[in-house]
Design a protein around this motif. Structure first.
Motif, PDB file in Angstrom:
ATOM      1  N   VAL A   1       0.859  -1.188   0.000  1.00 47.16           N
ATOM      2  CA  VAL A   1       0.000   0.000   0.000  1.00 47.16           C
ATOM      3  C   VAL A   1       0.896   1.240   0.000  1.00 47.16           C
ATOM      4  O   VAL A   1       1.849   1.319   0.770  1.00 47.16           O
ATOM      5  N   THR A   2       0.567   2.212  -0.858  1.00 52.16           N
ATOM      6  CA  THR A   2       1.299   3.474  -0.878  1.00 52.16           C
ATOM      7  C   THR A   2       0.314   4.634  -0.816  1.00 52.16           C
ATOM      8  O   THR A   2      -0.809   4.537  -1.292  1.00 52.16           O
ATOM      9  N   GLY A   3       0.753   5.724  -0.200  1.00 53.83           N
ATOM     10  CA  GLY A   3      -0.034   6.947  -0.133  1.00 53.83           C
ATOM     11  C   GLY A   3       0.778   8.079  -0.718  1.00 53.83           C
ATOM     12  O   GLY A   3       2.006   8.051  -0.690  1.00 53.83           O
ATOM     13  N   SER A   4       0.099   9.090  -1.230  1.00 51.10           N
ATOM     14  CA  SER A   4       0.809  10.136  -1.956  1.00 51.10           C
ATOM     15  C   SER A   4       0.203  11.507  -1.703  1.00 51.10           C
ATOM     16  O   SER A   4      -0.938  11.630  -1.268  1.00 51.10           O
ATOM     17  N   TRP A   5       0.973  12.526  -2.036  1.00 53.58           N
ATOM     18  CA  TRP A   5       0.489  13.894  -1.937  1.00 53.58           C
ATOM     19  C   TRP A   5      -0.440  14.228  -3.095  1.00 53.58           C
ATOM     20  O   TRP A   5      -0.996  15.323  -3.150  1.00 53.58           O
ATOM     21  N   ASP A   6      -0.635  13.318  -4.028  1.00 57.31           N
ATOM     22  CA  ASP A   6      -1.606  13.555  -5.096  1.00 57.31           C
ATOM     23  C   ASP A   6      -3.002  13.104  -4.669  1.00 57.31           C
ATOM     24  O   ASP A   6      -3.878  12.903  -5.490  1.00 57.31           O
ATOM     25  N   ARG A   7      -3.201  12.934  -3.357  1.00 58.25           N
ATOM     26  CA  ARG A   7      -4.490  12.586  -2.737  1.00 58.25           C
ATOM     27  C   ARG A   7      -4.950  11.178  -3.094  1.00 58.25           C
ATOM     28  O   ARG A   7      -6.133  10.939  -3.291  1.00 58.25           O
ATOM     29  N   SER A   8      -4.023  10.248  -3.168  1.00 55.20           N
ATOM     30  CA  SER A   8      -4.424   8.885  -3.516  1.00 55.20           C
ATOM     31  C   SER A   8      -3.744   7.858  -2.631  1.00 55.20           C
ATOM     32  O   SER A   8      -2.636   8.077  -2.133  1.00 55.20           O
TER      33      SER A   8
ATOM     34  N   LEU B   1      -3.104   0.402  -4.015  1.00 54.46           N
ATOM     35  CA  LEU B   1      -2.805  -0.975  -3.637  1.00 54.46           C
ATOM     36  C   LEU B   1      -2.040  -1.611  -4.786  1.00 54.46           C
ATOM     37  O   LEU B   1      -2.410  -1.436  -5.949  1.00 54.46           O
ATOM     38  N   TRP B   2      -0.990  -2.352  -4.441  1.00 56.67           N
ATOM     39  CA  TRP B   2      -0.128  -2.947  -5.450  1.00 56.67           C
ATOM     40  C   TRP B   2      -0.017  -4.445  -5.224  1.00 56.67           C
ATOM     41  O   TRP B   2       0.064  -4.902  -4.087  1.00 56.67           O
ATOM     42  N   ASP B   3       0.021  -5.194  -6.305  1.00 55.37           N
ATOM     43  CA  ASP B   3       0.327  -6.615  -6.284  1.00 55.37           C
ATOM     44  C   ASP B   3       1.679  -6.760  -6.973  1.00 55.37           C
ATOM     45  O   ASP B   3       1.798  -6.456  -8.163  1.00 55.37           O
ATOM     46  N   PRO B   4       2.712  -7.206  -6.255  1.00 54.91           N
ATOM     47  CA  PRO B   4       4.052  -7.277  -6.859  1.00 54.91           C
ATOM     48  C   PRO B   4       4.114  -8.182  -8.095  1.00 54.91           C
ATOM     49  O   PRO B   4       5.008  -8.045  -8.915  1.00 54.91           O
TER      50      PRO B   4
ATOM     51  N   THR C   1      -9.081   7.641  -4.087  1.00 57.14           N
ATOM     52  CA  THR C   1      -8.899   9.065  -3.848  1.00 57.14           C
ATOM     53  C   THR C   1      -9.216   9.405  -2.392  1.00 57.14           C
ATOM     54  O   THR C   1     -10.205   8.940  -1.844  1.00 57.14           O
ATOM     55  N   GLN C   2      -8.373  10.232  -1.809  1.00 53.46           N
ATOM     56  CA  GLN C   2      -8.522  10.696  -0.439  1.00 53.46           C
ATOM     57  C   GLN C   2      -8.945  12.169  -0.463  1.00 53.46           C
ATOM     58  O   GLN C   2      -8.771  12.857  -1.463  1.00 53.46           O
ATOM     59  N   PRO C   3      -9.487  12.684   0.653  1.00 52.77           N
ATOM     60  CA  PRO C   3      -9.936  14.085   0.650  1.00 52.77           C
ATOM     61  C   PRO C   3      -8.799  15.103   0.609  1.00 52.77           C
ATOM     62  O   PRO C   3      -9.026  16.257   0.256  1.00 52.77           O
ATOM     63  N   ASP C   4      -7.576  14.681   0.965  1.00 52.95           N
ATOM     64  CA  ASP C   4      -6.453  15.612   0.985  1.00 52.95           C
ATOM     65  C   ASP C   4      -5.152  14.823   0.861  1.00 52.95           C
ATOM     66  O   ASP C   4      -5.180  13.600   0.744  1.00 52.95           O
ATOM     67  N   ARG C   5      -4.002  15.503   0.920  1.00 55.93           N
ATOM     68  CA  ARG C   5      -2.704  14.843   0.814  1.00 55.93           C
ATOM     69  C   ARG C   5      -2.542  13.795   1.912  1.00 55.93           C
ATOM     70  O   ARG C   5      -2.878  14.024   3.057  1.00 55.93           O
ATOM     71  N   VAL C   6      -1.964  12.659   1.571  1.00 50.81           N
ATOM     72  CA  VAL C   6      -1.738  11.573   2.527  1.00 50.81           C
ATOM     73  C   VAL C   6      -0.402  11.812   3.215  1.00 50.81           C
ATOM     74  O   VAL C   6       0.636  11.900   2.562  1.00 50.81           O
ATOM     75  N   TYR C   7      -0.433  11.922   4.549  1.00 54.36           N
ATOM     76  CA  TYR C   7       0.791  12.123   5.331  1.00 54.36           C
ATOM     77  C   TYR C   7       1.257  10.856   6.018  1.00 54.36           C
ATOM     78  O   TYR C   7       2.437  10.656   6.213  1.00 54.36           O
ATOM     79  N   THR C   8       0.330   9.991   6.427  1.00 54.89           N
ATOM     80  CA  THR C   8       0.717   8.825   7.211  1.00 54.89           C
ATOM     81  C   THR C   8      -0.305   7.708   7.020  1.00 54.89           C
ATOM     82  O   THR C   8      -1.466   7.974   6.709  1.00 54.89           O
ATOM     83  N   MET C   9       0.157   6.469   7.200  1.00 54.23           N
ATOM     84  CA  MET C   9      -0.733   5.309   7.096  1.00 54.23           C
ATOM     85  C   MET C   9      -0.244   4.227   8.057  1.00 54.23           C
ATOM     86  O   MET C   9       0.918   4.190   8.419  1.00 54.23           O
ATOM     87  N   SER C  10      -1.179   3.354   8.402  1.00 52.96           N
ATOM     88  CA  SER C  10      -0.838   2.195   9.218  1.00 52.96           C
ATOM     89  C   SER C  10      -1.827   1.088   8.889  1.00 52.96           C
ATOM     90  O   SER C  10      -2.983   1.352   8.558  1.00 52.96           O
ATOM     91  N   VAL C  11      -1.366  -0.157   8.974  1.00 53.30           N
ATOM     92  CA  VAL C  11      -2.211  -1.314   8.676  1.00 53.30           C
ATOM     93  C   VAL C  11      -2.203  -2.245   9.872  1.00 53.30           C
ATOM     94  O   VAL C  11      -1.155  -2.518  10.461  1.00 53.30           O
ATOM     95  N   ALA C  12      -3.393  -2.742  10.239  1.00 56.84           N
ATOM     96  CA  ALA C  12      -3.534  -3.771  11.268  1.00 56.84           C
ATOM     97  C   ALA C  12      -4.613  -4.732  10.790  1.00 56.84           C
ATOM     98  O   ALA C  12      -5.775  -4.347  10.675  1.00 56.84           O
ATOM     99  N   GLY C  13      -4.220  -5.940  10.467  1.00 51.86           N
ATOM    100  CA  GLY C  13      -5.186  -6.913   9.971  1.00 51.86           C
ATOM    101  C   GLY C  13      -5.769  -6.455   8.651  1.00 51.86           C
ATOM    102  O   GLY C  13      -5.044  -6.217   7.685  1.00 51.86           O
ATOM    103  N   ASP C  14      -7.080  -6.294   8.613  1.00 58.07           N
ATOM    104  CA  ASP C  14      -7.776  -5.872   7.394  1.00 58.07           C
ATOM    105  C   ASP C  14      -8.080  -4.383   7.374  1.00 58.07           C
ATOM    106  O   ASP C  14      -8.777  -3.908   6.481  1.00 58.07           O
ATOM    107  N   ARG C  15      -7.568  -3.637   8.349  1.00 54.04           N
ATOM    108  CA  ARG C  15      -7.852  -2.199   8.419  1.00 54.04           C
ATOM    109  C   ARG C  15      -6.656  -1.368   7.995  1.00 54.04           C
ATOM    110  O   ARG C  15      -5.533  -1.623   8.371  1.00 54.04           O
TER     111      ARG C  15
END
Length: 83
Positions: free
Chosen positions: A2-9, A12-15, A25-39
């Protein structure tokens, strides 16, 4: 992956695939992310915090506004999925 970007997106990637598996699309620039299980928890500019279910990225599970005075720079999802 999973990647987040300042282009508001969030993407999800499959290698194994040559292109991304989905762009959300997110409402604003993505600054931080975290994953736990399915969340997936995403912190954006404008003090927004969004909780996504990785099994169904069609809609946001929860939308919150951070109680911090400035934008959120770090989010941590706990393995027990309680916080």
């Amino acid at each position: 992956m999973v990647t987040g970007s300042w282009d508001r997106s969030v993407r999800l990637w499959d290698p194994r695939a040559p292109c991304n598996a989905g762009t959300f699309t997110q409402p604003d620039r993505v600054y931080t992310m975290s994953v736990a299980g399915d969340r997936l928890i995403v912190g954006t500019a404008g003090r927004r915090v969004l909780v996504w279910d990785l099994r169904n990225m069609g809609y946001v599970q929860q939308r919150r506004e951070s109680s911090l005075k400035f934008q959120t720079r770090c989010i941590r999802a706990f393995p027990n999925k309680q916080v």
